[in-house]
Scaffold this active site. Sequence first.
Site, PDB file in Angstrom:
ATOM      1  CG  ASN A   1       0.597  -3.245  -3.349  1.00  0.00           C
ATOM      2  OD1 ASN A   1       1.120  -2.383  -4.031  1.00  0.00           O
ATOM      3  ND2 ASN A   1       1.157  -4.426  -3.129  1.00  0.00           N
TER       4      ASN A   1
ATOM      5  NE  ARG B   1       5.173  -2.528  -2.781  1.00  0.00           N
ATOM      6  CZ  ARG B   1       5.374  -2.859  -4.043  1.00  0.00           C
ATOM      7  NH1 ARG B   1       4.377  -2.829  -4.894  1.00  0.00           N
ATOM      8  NH2 ARG B   1       6.571  -3.220  -4.466  1.00  0.00           N
TER       9      ARG B   1
ATOM     10  CG  HIS C   1      10.525  -7.174  -3.389  1.00  0.00           C
ATOM     11  ND1 HIS C   1      11.328  -7.779  -4.330  1.00  0.00           N
ATOM     12  CD2 HIS C   1       9.408  -6.772  -4.049  1.00  0.00           C
ATOM     13  CE1 HIS C   1      10.720  -7.747  -5.515  1.00  0.00           C
ATOM     14  NE2 HIS C   1       9.549  -7.139  -5.359  1.00  0.00           N
TER      15      HIS C   1
ATOM     16  NE  ARG D   1      10.578  -4.367 -12.592  1.00  0.00           N
ATOM     17  CZ  ARG D   1      10.093  -4.438 -11.358  1.00  0.00           C
ATOM     18  NH1 ARG D   1      10.806  -4.993 -10.393  1.00  0.00           N
ATOM     19  NH2 ARG D   1       8.888  -3.958 -11.086  1.00  0.00           N
TER      20      ARG D   1
ATOM     21  CD  GLU E   1       3.969 -17.220  -1.432  1.00  0.00           C
ATOM     22  OE1 GLU E   1       2.778 -17.531  -1.641  1.00  0.00           O
ATOM     23  OE2 GLU E   1       4.309 -16.091  -1.001  1.00  0.00           O
TER      24      GLU E   1
ATOM     25  CD  GLU F   1       4.603  -7.330  -0.588  1.00  0.00           C
ATOM     26  OE1 GLU F   1       5.482  -6.493  -0.847  1.00  0.00           O
ATOM     27  OE2 GLU F   1       3.916  -7.881  -1.460  1.00  0.00           O
TER      28      GLU F   1
END
Length: 397
Positions: free
Chosen positions: A8, A90, A179, A240, A330, A379
């Site tokens: 990643n 990714r 995502h 963001r 989570e 992921e």
Amino acid sequence: MKKVLAINSGSSSFKFKLFSLPDEKVIAQGMADRVGLKGSSFSVLLDDGTEHVTNIDIPDQEAAVSFLINALKKYHAVESLDEIIGVGHRVVNGGEHFKDSTIIDRQNLQKIYDLSDFAPLHNPAEARGIEAFMHVLPKVPQVAVFDTSFHQTLDPVHYLYSIPYEYYEKYRARKYGAHGTSVHYVTLEAAKMMNKKPSDLKLIICHLGSGSSITAVKNGKSYDTSMGFSPLSGVTMGTRSGDIDPSLLQHLMHKTGASIDEMINILNKDSGLLGISGISSDMRDLEFNKDQRAVLARKIFVNRVVRYIGSYIAEMGGADAIVFTAGVGEKDPGVRKDVMDAFKYMGVIPDYEANKKKGRHFITKPESKVHVMVVPTDEELMIAQDVMRLTRDAVLA
């Protein structure tokens, strides 16, 4: 033993996990941090719990990859490079070209670079990471796993903006989402928890972290999602802004003298939780902070999540479950509680004690009409599984 690397990449870092096959066990994981910057370091955590951190100059991605390979051999995570049968990467945006994960050759690598306008903070760094691995491991298949691929099932009703159609035809101006790798993994795991097929469910996946998105998943496929042409739109995030009236940008540019590039940079890096609170972009720093703006930032975050969940319930004609994942999803029971409370009117019956627990579990009571659950994302495992799917001959050899 055959092994797969999942990577990643960021602009100045990359995280990795090394999986053994076919048991999909994590043998080693870690990251190269501050690549190309002062104070760079490399860390590796082995499956026996030992961790090795090295402060070393890492000038570029290729140097980081070389250091990774040397570290895997040094700490006996691999005895021979022949054990690595594939590397998965990714990649944030595959545009409309990449509808599935893909083995990367030079031609496909250039297409990832060409899509940099769609994800300028991500695609170039990810492409450089792939290129570095191609140099260091020239005989090993490199597989790109795109965040946008899972969202290729969106209907034009959901992915087109209400702007002149020629902008889509000429410039592919549309919603792409993000995502997707995480959402796909969580969809499959949530279905297992409910003892149902993904094709029989209507799910709303809340990937809440530094970057956050809400995705409606209908019949196992992405139906609508909050992020748009770029990961900037949708709900409030760490730094963001999420959705904003474009005319406000024009107004602020006139008032401040900022250019459009400067304003977009502010919306990406100085807004969201950080911009509202003035304290931090990290929800953990705001969770118990009594400062008025810190409290307001959390309330705005929850409000935007609730707003999207509600709209997607309406779009899909109901929902079987709401699923929380990623860092905030989570690990922040307060956010989960506030979201659940907002949907009591729909028959959500929270289990507040279960909500305090960690790990994969339901946080509503069995009689709840809409289930709510926490599913930790993985992921890297999804990336490794796509590598295995696309390099099956090598895995079975």
